[in-house]
Every structure is written in structure tokens, then in C-alpha cells.
Motif scaffolding. Structure first.
Motif, PDB file in Angstrom:
ATOM      1  N   LYS A 185     -62.028  26.023  82.074  1.00 52.79           N
ATOM      2  CA  LYS A 185     -61.517  25.784  80.736  1.00 52.79           C
ATOM      3  C   LYS A 185     -61.418  24.309  80.373  1.00 52.79           C
ATOM      4  N   ALA A 186     -61.305  23.464  81.356  1.00 55.12           N
ATOM      5  CA  ALA A 186     -61.212  22.018  81.148  1.00 55.12           C
ATOM      6  C   ALA A 186     -61.273  21.378  82.522  1.00 55.12           C
ATOM      7  N   PHE A 187     -61.165  20.058  82.559  1.00 57.43           N
ATOM      8  CA  PHE A 187     -61.196  19.397  83.861  1.00 57.43           C
ATOM      9  C   PHE A 187     -59.988  18.489  84.063  1.00 57.43           C
ATOM     10  N   THR A 188     -58.859  18.881  83.472  1.00 57.06           N
ATOM     11  CA  THR A 188     -57.598  18.190  83.720  1.00 57.06           C
ATOM     12  C   THR A 188     -56.501  19.221  83.933  1.00 57.06           C
ATOM     13  N   GLN A 189     -55.571  18.896  84.823  1.00 54.56           N
ATOM     14  CA  GLN A 189     -54.436  19.784  85.032  1.00 54.56           C
ATOM     15  C   GLN A 189     -53.540  19.824  83.798  1.00 54.56           C
ATOM     16  N   ASP A 190     -53.473  18.710  83.077  1.00 57.61           N
ATOM     17  CA  ASP A 190     -52.661  18.693  81.856  1.00 57.61           C
ATOM     18  C   ASP A 190     -53.115  19.770  80.880  1.00 57.61           C
ATOM     19  N   PHE A 191     -54.419  19.921  80.721  1.00 61.90           N
ATOM     20  CA  PHE A 191     -54.943  20.954  79.806  1.00 61.90           C
ATOM     21  C   PHE A 191     -54.533  22.338  80.294  1.00 61.90           C
ATOM     22  N   TYR A 192     -54.754  22.611  81.605  1.00 61.50           N
ATOM     23  CA  TYR A 192     -54.410  23.923  82.139  1.00 61.50           C
ATOM     24  C   TYR A 192     -52.913  24.203  81.984  1.00 61.50           C
ATOM     25  N   SER A 193     -52.078  23.193  82.204  1.00 63.52           N
ATOM     26  CA  SER A 193     -50.628  23.383  82.084  1.00 63.52           C
ATOM     27  C   SER A 193     -50.212  23.602  80.638  1.00 63.52           C
ATOM     28  N   GLN A 194     -50.738  22.785  79.735  1.00 66.64           N
ATOM     29  CA  GLN A 194     -50.298  22.815  78.343  1.00 66.64           C
ATOM     30  C   GLN A 194     -50.869  23.985  77.562  1.00 66.64           C
ATOM     31  N   TRP A 195     -52.141  24.294  77.776  1.00 61.33           N
ATOM     32  CA  TRP A 195     -52.828  25.267  76.924  1.00 61.33           C
ATOM     33  C   TRP A 195     -53.063  26.631  77.573  1.00 61.33           C
ATOM     34  N   CYS A 196     -52.951  26.705  78.921  1.00 62.87           N
ATOM     35  CA  CYS A 196     -53.292  27.953  79.614  1.00 62.87           C
ATOM     36  C   CYS A 196     -52.189  28.487  80.519  1.00 62.87           C
ATOM     37  N   ALA A 197     -51.193  27.654  80.850  1.00 63.24           N
ATOM     38  CA  ALA A 197     -50.188  28.013  81.855  1.00 63.24           C
ATOM     39  C   ALA A 197     -50.881  28.402  83.159  1.00 63.24           C
TER      40      ALA A 197
END
Length: 363
Positions: A185-197
């Protein structure tokens, strides 16, 4: 199993405090009696975990395999696609949210057992089945049983998944799959945390496992969301990681986002963004990079990595030209990675059509 009998789920344990922990995915939901996990379909009933959606589908359709998307797995073929309900991620941009975020398993209108699915593929003369629409990880028992029945019937199984799964079920699940498209879905943990949990590293572990520890053919998809995961730096880092950890021959699909679910304030992905991402990824050494959800002849075409001739030309999900001879370029005979029809077999592309399939036995 009787139609209304709860199906016993796997991958769980009892904790010292009396709660039941689901060990299917890294979320590790801890449940009291009657509670469901975040996925909504795995529930504690007494001292057993059950899977509410075993044998229950939100619908079946014949699709082109390119829609999964898979471009190097029997291109031009049809595939019987189905899903259930629920998801173990919470993506705010979900493009299938009416299915994946369903909190009403009663909406699942068709009850179809694995052997019936395998028989339908044979009858429909489609060579494969796809577990898709929602994430098959959460109905792993149903997907595995269906894959086993299909393999016995000579039908291949495809998983379309975000790859958010613990190691033990991961090993068993992908051992039964013939191909997978995994959503990075992305290549940053911030994205996974913020947008995907969710967790980026767990998905990367899944990609590495599928690529190096299974016989499952792998392709990767990243949905590009303007201003969220489409920077040059992130696309460069993603591409370099894929070349280093998966190798240059794993196909990568960049697909266009449209505003949906909880992210309706973002614009659609411009075609120029997809073209830029493809240029970056190929510049970093990936040999097969595609664009999706747009009409883009260049981004949809498979080019021979040696002579650069077009060997599979696509317009969206339609294969318009096939110059392959078996798995080799018809111009220079260089082999292409993937699974293709045997040399000499007539090529009859399924096309862009989407055909609903109804099972007579379904109530």
C-alpha cells in the motif's frame, strides 16, 4: 458440514486471563465470549473460534485475469472471482469498502462449498479461481480448502491480498496458492499506521516469503494516492527494495486511486503520476512495471527485456496482441518470467467482460 453449522476456525490460543487470542494476523485480537475480531468474521463462541463466512460469498464473477491484476500468469485468460465480507485492515481509501467493511454477514447471498467451486471452474472452462474483493487472509480456511479442491480438478488458485498475516498461517496459506497479487500500500510505516492501521514490515516479510519460499507466482500492486504515497523519494525506495529483496523480474503495478470511503477529499490519480512512477521504478532496475485503472498503451504493454519488442499489448484489461511463443519472445526467443500458455496453443483472450455467475445450489 451442515449449512448453518459454525465452521471451527484455526490459529488461536487461550490466554491466562480467560480471553481468546486470534493468531491469524499481527492484530492478535483478544476476545471475550461472543466478541468478534476487527475483521468481523472470526468470532469467539464458547471455547472455540468460528469463521462465520465459510462457504458464504458476496458473489461470483468471471473476470479477465488482468483485472486482479496479473500480467504474467496466463494472460488473456478468464478467472472465476469471489470474496466474502470483512477485512483485517482499516484502509481509509478502500475501493471495495461495501464488501470489506461489511458488518452484516447476512448480506452474503450465495452458500457454495469448495468442491462446487472447483466443479464450476471445470464446467465454465476457466483455468483458475481468485480469492478477491475482500482479503482472503481472513477466510483462510475456506480459501485453502477451495484451493485444494481446485488443484485436484486441475484448476489454479490466485490470492489477491494485502499480505497482513502471521508467519504460521502465512506458510500454509501461500503453499496452496499458484499465484498472488500482494498489495504493497505504501513504503512508509507512517502511511500504514495512519491510513491502514497496519504494519509495513509484516507485509514486506510476506512478500519475501512468497517470492523465495514458495512456488507461488508473485506480482505486486501499489495504489498511488496523490500527496500520500506518490513522492519520488518513496517510489525510489520502494523500487530499490523490490529489486534488492524480490529481484528485478517481479512485476509491479501502479494503479490509479479514485476518491472513495473515508478519503473523498483527494483527487483522482493523474495519468502523469502513474507514468512518473513507472519511469522511476524501471530506472531503478525493475523490468516489468505497469500502470492500471487507466488507458495507457505504454504502461499496459509487456516488453521483451532483451530486444525491447512489445510481446503482450494491452488496453486496460484487454490483451490486443500476443507475440509470445510459449514463454519466449516471438522476436528474439528470450524467455520471459511468469506462466504462459504452451507454445502453439491458440490464443483466445477473454476480453474486458465481467460475467456474473450464479450457483443453482445457492439459497
Amino acid at each position: 458440514m451442515q449449512p448453518d453449522t459454525p465452521y471451527p476456525a484455526r490459529w488461536w490460543q487461550m490466554l491466562a486471563d480467560g480471553r481468546m487470542q486470534c493468531d491469524l494476523c499481527p492484530r492478535e485480537c483478544k476476545l471475550h465470549e461472543g466478541q468478534r475480531g476487527l475483521c468481523f468474521v472470526r468470532q469467539r463462541v464458547g471455547d472455540q473460534m468460528v469463521l462465520d463466512t465459510y462457504g458464504r460469498s458476496s458473489g461470483f464473477c468471471l473476470d479477465p485475469v488482468e483485472k486482479k491484476p496479473l500480467n504474467h500468469f496466463y494472460p488473456g485468460s478468464s478467472i472465476l472471482s469471489f470474496g466474502t465480507a470483512g477485512c483485517n485492515l482499516s484502509c481509509k481509501f478502500c475501493q471495495n469498502w461495501d464488501i470489506s467493511k461489511s458488518r452484516d454477514v447476512d448480506k452474503l447471498g450465495q452458500r457454495v462449498m469448495p468442491a462446487e467451486i472447483a466443479a464450476a471452474c471445470v464446467q465454465l472452462q476457466t483455468p483458475m479461481v481468485a480469492f478477491t474483493y475482500n482479503d482472503p487472509v481472513i477466510f483462510a480456511e475456506y480459501a485453502i480448502d477451495t484451493a485444494q479442491a481446485c488443484r485436484a480438478a486441475g484448476v489454479k488458485s490466485v490470492a489477491v491480498t494485502a499480505g497482513f498475516i502471521h508467519d504460521a498461517p502465512r506458510r500454509e496459506f501461500f503453499a496452496h496458492m499458484d499465484a498472488a497479487n500482494i498489495d504493497l500500500k505504501a513504503f512508509t510505516q507512517d502511511f500504514y499506521s495512519q491510513w491502514c492501521a497496519g504494519d509495513l514490515n509484516n507485509v514486506l516479510d510476506t512478500l519475501v516469503h512468497v517470492r523465495h519460499a514458495t512456488r507461488c507466482w508473485l506480482e505486486v500492486t501499489t495504489l498511488l494516492i496523490p500527496g500520500a504515497n506518490d513522492s519520488d523519494a518513496e517510489l525510489t525506495a520502494l523500487s530499490r527494495w523490490m529489486v534488492r529483496e524480490l529481484g528485478p523480474d517481479v512485476p509491479l503495478h501502479f494503479t490509479a486511486f479514485h476518491p472513495d470511503y473515508k478519503m473523498q477529499d483527494r483527487p483522482r490519480t493523474p495519468p502523469e503520476t502513474l507514468a512518473r512512477a513507472r519511469h522511476i521504478a524501471m530506472g531503478e532496475g525493475l523490468r516489468f512495471v505497469y500502470t492500471g485503472n487507466v488507458h495507457d498503451a505504454q504502461g499496459g504493454t509487456t516488453f521483451c527485456p532483451l530486444c525491447q519488442a512489445p510481446v503482450l499489448v494491452r488496453d486496460w484489461h484487454l490483451v490486443t496482441h500476443n507475440a509470445l511463443q510459449g514463454n519466449r519472445c516471438g522476436h528474439c526467443a528470450h524467455p520471459l518470467p511468469g506462466h504462459f500458455a504452451p507454445e502453439g496453443q491458440a490464443f483466445k483472450p477473454f476480453g474486458r467482460q465481467r460475467i456474473p455467475v450464479r450457483f443453482e445450489s445457492a439459497p
